[in-house]
Design a protein around this motif. Structure first.
Motif, PDB file in Angstrom:
ATOM      1  N   THR A   1       0.822  -1.206   0.000  1.00  0.00           N
ATOM      2  CA  THR A   1       0.000   0.000   0.000  1.00  0.00           C
ATOM      3  C   THR A   1       0.860   1.262   0.000  1.00  0.00           C
ATOM      4  OG1 THR A   1      -0.224  -0.333   2.397  1.00  0.00           O
ATOM      5  CG2 THR A   1      -2.065  -0.996   1.014  1.00  0.00           C
ATOM      6  N   ALA A   2       2.106   1.157   0.503  1.00  0.00           N
ATOM      7  CA  ALA A   2       3.015   2.313   0.442  1.00  0.00           C
ATOM      8  C   ALA A   2       3.313   2.670  -1.011  1.00  0.00           C
ATOM      9  CB  ALA A   2       4.319   2.007   1.184  1.00  0.00           C
ATOM     10  N   GLY A   3       3.490   1.663  -1.861  1.00  0.00           N
ATOM     11  CA  GLY A   3       3.709   1.909  -3.280  1.00  0.00           C
ATOM     12  C   GLY A   3       2.523   2.613  -3.908  1.00  0.00           C
ATOM     13  N   SER A   4       1.326   2.168  -3.543  1.00  0.00           N
ATOM     14  CA  SER A   4       0.108   2.807  -4.042  1.00  0.00           C
ATOM     15  C   SER A   4      -0.004   4.230  -3.522  1.00  0.00           C
ATOM     16  CB  SER A   4      -1.118   1.993  -3.622  1.00  0.00           C
ATOM     17  OG  SER A   4      -1.080   0.702  -4.201  1.00  0.00           O
ATOM     18  N   MET A   5       0.405   4.423  -2.282  1.00  0.00           N
ATOM     19  CA  MET A   5       0.344   5.740  -1.651  1.00  0.00           C
ATOM     20  C   MET A   5       1.210   6.754  -2.396  1.00  0.00           C
ATOM     21  SD  MET A   5       1.621   6.677   2.200  1.00  0.00           S
ATOM     22  CE  MET A   5       3.329   6.321   1.755  1.00  0.00           C
ATOM     23  N   VAL A   6       2.405   6.332  -2.776  1.00  0.00           N
ATOM     24  CA  VAL A   6       3.331   7.216  -3.482  1.00  0.00           C
ATOM     25  C   VAL A   6       2.928   7.387  -4.944  1.00  0.00           C
ATOM     26  CG1 VAL A   6       5.717   7.486  -4.273  1.00  0.00           C
ATOM     27  CG2 VAL A   6       5.256   6.693  -1.947  1.00  0.00           C
TER      28      VAL A   6
ATOM     29  N   THR B   1      -6.598   2.785   8.009  1.00  0.00           N
ATOM     30  CA  THR B   1      -5.681   2.292   9.043  1.00  0.00           C
ATOM     31  C   THR B   1      -6.358   1.218   9.876  1.00  0.00           C
ATOM     32  OG1 THR B   1      -4.518   4.410   9.191  1.00  0.00           O
ATOM     33  CG2 THR B   1      -4.328   2.937  11.078  1.00  0.00           C
ATOM     34  N   ALA B   2      -7.578   1.499  10.279  1.00  0.00           N
ATOM     35  CA  ALA B   2      -8.318   0.556  11.116  1.00  0.00           C
ATOM     36  C   ALA B   2      -8.683  -0.718  10.355  1.00  0.00           C
ATOM     37  CB  ALA B   2      -9.582   1.228  11.643  1.00  0.00           C
ATOM     38  N   VAL B   3      -9.286  -0.535   9.191  1.00  0.00           N
ATOM     39  CA  VAL B   3      -9.807  -1.681   8.439  1.00  0.00           C
ATOM     40  C   VAL B   3      -8.679  -2.575   7.923  1.00  0.00           C
ATOM     41  CG1 VAL B   3     -11.093  -2.372   6.384  1.00  0.00           C
ATOM     42  CG2 VAL B   3     -11.926  -0.492   7.800  1.00  0.00           C
ATOM     43  N   MET B   4      -7.653  -1.979   7.306  1.00  0.00           N
ATOM     44  CA  MET B   4      -6.570  -2.773   6.739  1.00  0.00           C
ATOM     45  C   MET B   4      -5.729  -3.436   7.828  1.00  0.00           C
ATOM     46  SD  MET B   4      -7.044  -2.655   3.576  1.00  0.00           S
ATOM     47  CE  MET B   4      -7.626  -1.688   2.190  1.00  0.00           C
ATOM     48  N   GLY B   5      -5.555  -2.728   8.947  1.00  0.00           N
ATOM     49  CA  GLY B   5      -4.791  -3.314  10.042  1.00  0.00           C
ATOM     50  C   GLY B   5      -5.402  -4.610  10.535  1.00  0.00           C
ATOM     51  N   VAL B   6      -6.712  -4.619  10.672  1.00  0.00           N
ATOM     52  CA  VAL B   6      -7.403  -5.817  11.150  1.00  0.00           C
ATOM     53  C   VAL B   6      -7.557  -6.856  10.043  1.00  0.00           C
ATOM     54  CG1 VAL B   6      -9.612  -6.688  12.005  1.00  0.00           C
ATOM     55  CG2 VAL B   6      -8.627  -4.623  12.987  1.00  0.00           C
TER      56      VAL B   6
ATOM     57  N   ASN C   1      -4.241   4.424   1.053  1.00  0.00           N
ATOM     58  CA  ASN C   1      -3.119   3.490   1.096  1.00  0.00           C
ATOM     59  C   ASN C   1      -2.112   3.842   2.184  1.00  0.00           C
ATOM     60  OD1 ASN C   1      -3.451   1.436  -1.103  1.00  0.00           O
ATOM     61  ND2 ASN C   1      -3.723   3.277  -2.315  1.00  0.00           N
ATOM     62  N   LEU C   2      -2.062   5.125   2.578  1.00  0.00           N
ATOM     63  CA  LEU C   2      -1.252   5.485   3.734  1.00  0.00           C
ATOM     64  C   LEU C   2      -1.796   4.779   4.970  1.00  0.00           C
ATOM     65  CD1 LEU C   2       0.945   7.111   5.144  1.00  0.00           C
ATOM     66  CD2 LEU C   2      -0.656   9.044   5.274  1.00  0.00           C
ATOM     67  N   GLY C   3      -3.122   4.773   5.087  1.00  0.00           N
ATOM     68  CA  GLY C   3      -3.747   4.025   6.175  1.00  0.00           C
ATOM     69  C   GLY C   3      -3.460   2.543   6.057  1.00  0.00           C
ATOM     70  N   GLY C   4      -3.490   2.037   4.813  1.00  0.00           N
ATOM     71  CA  GLY C   4      -3.179   0.630   4.587  1.00  0.00           C
ATOM     72  C   GLY C   4      -1.728   0.297   4.889  1.00  0.00           C
ATOM     73  N   THR C   5      -0.858   1.289   4.775  1.00  0.00           N
ATOM     74  CA  THR C   5       0.551   1.097   5.095  1.00  0.00           C
ATOM     75  C   THR C   5       0.778   1.112   6.602  1.00  0.00           C
ATOM     76  OG1 THR C   5       1.208   2.188   3.036  1.00  0.00           O
ATOM     77  CG2 THR C   5       2.882   2.022   4.737  1.00  0.00           C
ATOM     78  N   VAL C   6       0.178   2.083   7.257  1.00  0.00           N
ATOM     79  CA  VAL C   6       0.364   2.242   8.691  1.00  0.00           C
ATOM     80  C   VAL C   6      -0.399   1.167   9.473  1.00  0.00           C
ATOM     81  CG1 VAL C   6      -0.104   3.783  10.645  1.00  0.00           C
ATOM     82  CG2 VAL C   6       0.778   4.713   8.493  1.00  0.00           C
ATOM     83  N   GLY C   7      -1.611   0.842   9.009  1.00  0.00           N
ATOM     84  CA  GLY C   7      -2.480  -0.070   9.739  1.00  0.00           C
ATOM     85  C   GLY C   7      -1.850  -1.410  10.107  1.00  0.00           C
ATOM     86  N   PRO C   8      -1.348  -2.178   9.121  1.00  0.00           N
ATOM     87  CA  PRO C   8      -0.753  -3.477   9.462  1.00  0.00           C
ATOM     88  C   PRO C   8       0.448  -3.377  10.388  1.00  0.00           C
ATOM     89  CG  PRO C   8      -1.205  -3.335   7.111  1.00  0.00           C
ATOM     90  CD  PRO C   8      -1.411  -1.968   7.670  1.00  0.00           C
TER      91      PRO C   8
ATOM     92  N   THR D   1      -6.543  -6.935  21.095  1.00  0.00           N
ATOM     93  CA  THR D   1      -5.962  -6.006  20.126  1.00  0.00           C
ATOM     94  C   THR D   1      -7.027  -5.430  19.205  1.00  0.00           C
ATOM     95  OG1 THR D   1      -3.904  -7.282  20.173  1.00  0.00           O
ATOM     96  CG2 THR D   1      -4.190  -5.738  18.359  1.00  0.00           C
ATOM     97  N   ILE D   2      -7.939  -6.262  18.720  1.00  0.00           N
ATOM     98  CA  ILE D   2      -9.003  -5.796  17.833  1.00  0.00           C
ATOM     99  C   ILE D   2      -9.920  -4.804  18.539  1.00  0.00           C
ATOM    100  CG2 ILE D   2     -11.046  -6.499  16.510  1.00  0.00           C
ATOM    101  CD1 ILE D   2      -9.592  -9.142  15.925  1.00  0.00           C
ATOM    102  N   LEU D   3     -10.274  -5.113  19.782  1.00  0.00           N
ATOM    103  CA  LEU D   3     -11.150  -4.216  20.539  1.00  0.00           C
ATOM    104  C   LEU D   3     -10.485  -2.866  20.797  1.00  0.00           C
ATOM    105  CD1 LEU D   3     -12.699  -6.708  23.133  1.00  0.00           C
ATOM    106  CD2 LEU D   3     -13.920  -5.497  21.318  1.00  0.00           C
ATOM    107  N   SER D   4      -9.214  -2.887  21.162  1.00  0.00           N
ATOM    108  CA  SER D   4      -8.519  -1.620  21.424  1.00  0.00           C
ATOM    109  C   SER D   4      -8.318  -0.814  20.143  1.00  0.00           C
ATOM    110  CB  SER D   4      -7.169  -1.898  22.093  1.00  0.00           C
ATOM    111  OG  SER D   4      -6.334  -2.696  21.263  1.00  0.00           O
ATOM    112  N   PHE D   5      -8.243  -1.504  19.010  1.00  0.00           N
ATOM    113  CA  PHE D   5      -8.050  -0.833  17.722  1.00  0.00           C
ATOM    114  C   PHE D   5      -9.312  -0.130  17.246  1.00  0.00           C
ATOM    115  CE2 PHE D   5      -5.877  -0.934  13.416  1.00  0.00           C
ATOM    116  CZ  PHE D   5      -4.696  -0.384  13.867  1.00  0.00           C
TER     117      PHE D   5
END
Length: 389
Positions: A52-57, A219-224, A340-347, A364-368
């Motif tokens: 997602t960082a590649g997509s972000m840039v 960030t939230a969705v992609m991380g989980v 995609n920045l969120g997708g980069t940071v989230g995971p 972890t999911i609940l706190s996120f």
């Protein structure tokens, strides 16, 4: 002429389908591939985020390039070729750093279609054609992601390498119709060279808040989402069933894309409300995932998929209303960048939070869950105030 237009729209849909398929096969179950290579959770989070960082840039850069040159056809074609070659090489390397570089370039290749096709379609003059084209493209993307998840799960249980070989063949194969049938995509808007203000428009309060809220949601969705297969695997769930659950949930988007597209296309002033619906429904699954196992997780996964429909369609029409015409492809690119920045940071954030919690997924999911709540609050602040007489 009608036949030519339909072939072009079908080609756009095929490009959207394949790009979404390739994103699915290289993201949602990629953690299982990384595990086979004995990468740590932190390394896995970095590899997931690098795509997602590649997509972000790449998204805003390619969007700006299109605004200035009008070379939509060439850029779309190069994107499909890039996807095919990079995915083909993925299973042939076990090097963490080389894989990181390849996934960064793959992210750039995959994101090409999003700002270009979105800008072309939302600015069509005919509202019915705009509605039909966006619905067709959105459904194709949704099906591509769904099928990608299911095929990826089955192929990974059979052979990790074939998951990537199949994806590469699809990308390389779609390049031929992309070159042949895209005829009228290349254009430069007459006002593109007038009144250029650099990135000043990006920092307008409402626009920036709009983008930042999209980033937090991603960030939230992609991380989980990227770590759910590992959570389910701990509950003795196979890769096939995990991919099938995620894929089946995405098929429900087919029901909602026409509704969201019709509403935003014919009533652009409602696009913020549609996006807000997407933000609010994305919060619910975080309070359900930790307590369900097996096929019961299909319900919150459907809710998450449905939330994306309303968020994404509402977001791109909101940008159409907020950003000047000469910057709209670039603006669509910046939307992809913040997502995609969120997708980069989230995971990465989720992986580290998971490690701090001793691999306790439910906690972890609940706190996120605080992250999508913050995203909705920020989006509400970005919403334009109604004028009063």
């Amino acid at each position: 002429m009608f036949r030519s237009h339909n072939l072009e729209i079908i080609t756009f849909a095929l490009i959207g389908f394949v790009s979404s398929f390739n994103f699915a096969t290289n993201s949602t179950l990629f953690s299982l591939f990384a595990q086979k290579l004995n990468f740590s959770p932190q390394q896995t989070g970095i590899l997931l985020g690098t795509l997602t960082a590649g997509s972000m840039v790449g998204a805003p850069f390619l969007g700006k390039l299109v605004d200035r040159t009008g070379k939509r056809k060439l850029i779309l074609t190069l994107g499909m070729l890039g996807q095919g070659m990079l995915i083909l090489l993925t299973p042939l390397t076990g090097s963490f750093w080389l894989l990181t570089l390849m996934r960064f370039l793959l992210g750039i290749s995959i994101v090409v279609q999003a700002p270009v096709l979105n800008e072309l379609i939302v600015n069509l003059e005919d509202s019915q054609l705009r509605e039909r084209s966006l619905t067709f493209l959105s459904i194709a993307r949704s099906i591509g992601f769904s099928v990608g998840c299911m095929v990826s799960g089955m192929l990974m249980d059979f052979s990790v390498a074939w998951n990537f070989y199949f994806s590469a063949l699809l990308a390389l194969g779609i390049t031929i119709p992309a070159v042949k049938f895209i005829k009228k995509a290349d254009m430069i808007h007459p006002s593109s060279k007038e009144g250029v203000t650099g990135l000043k428009w990006l920092f307008e309060k409402r626009i920036l808040a709009h983008y930042l809220s999209a980033m937090l949601r991603a960030t939230a969705v992609m991380g989980v989402l990227f770590f759910l297969p590992l959570f389910w695997q701990n509950a003795n769930q196979s890769a096939t069933s995990s991919g099938t659950i995620i894929g089946l949930a995405n098929f429900f988007q087919i029901i909602f894309f026409p509704i969201a597209s019709l509403t935003c296309s014919r009533f652009p002033e409602r696009s913020f409300s549609i996006a807000l619906l997407g933000y609010s429904t994305s919060i619910v699954p975080f309070y359900v995932f930790p307590f369900l196992k097996g096929w019961a997780v299909l319900l919150p996964q459907i809710t998450m998929s449905m939330s994306f429909v309303f968020f994404y369609i509402g977001a791109i029409f909101s940008i159409r209303e907020l950003v000047p015409r000469p910057h709209q492809t670039e603006a669509m690119g910046w939307l992809e960048t913040f997502i995609n920045l969120g997708g980069t940071v989230g995971p990465v954030v989720f992986a580290n939070l998971l490690a701090l919690n001793g691999n306790d997924f439910p906690t972890t999911i609940l706190s996120f869950s605080i992250v999508p709540i913050l995203a909705m609050a920020l989006f509400i602040c970005a919403r334009p105030t109604r004028k009063t007489n």
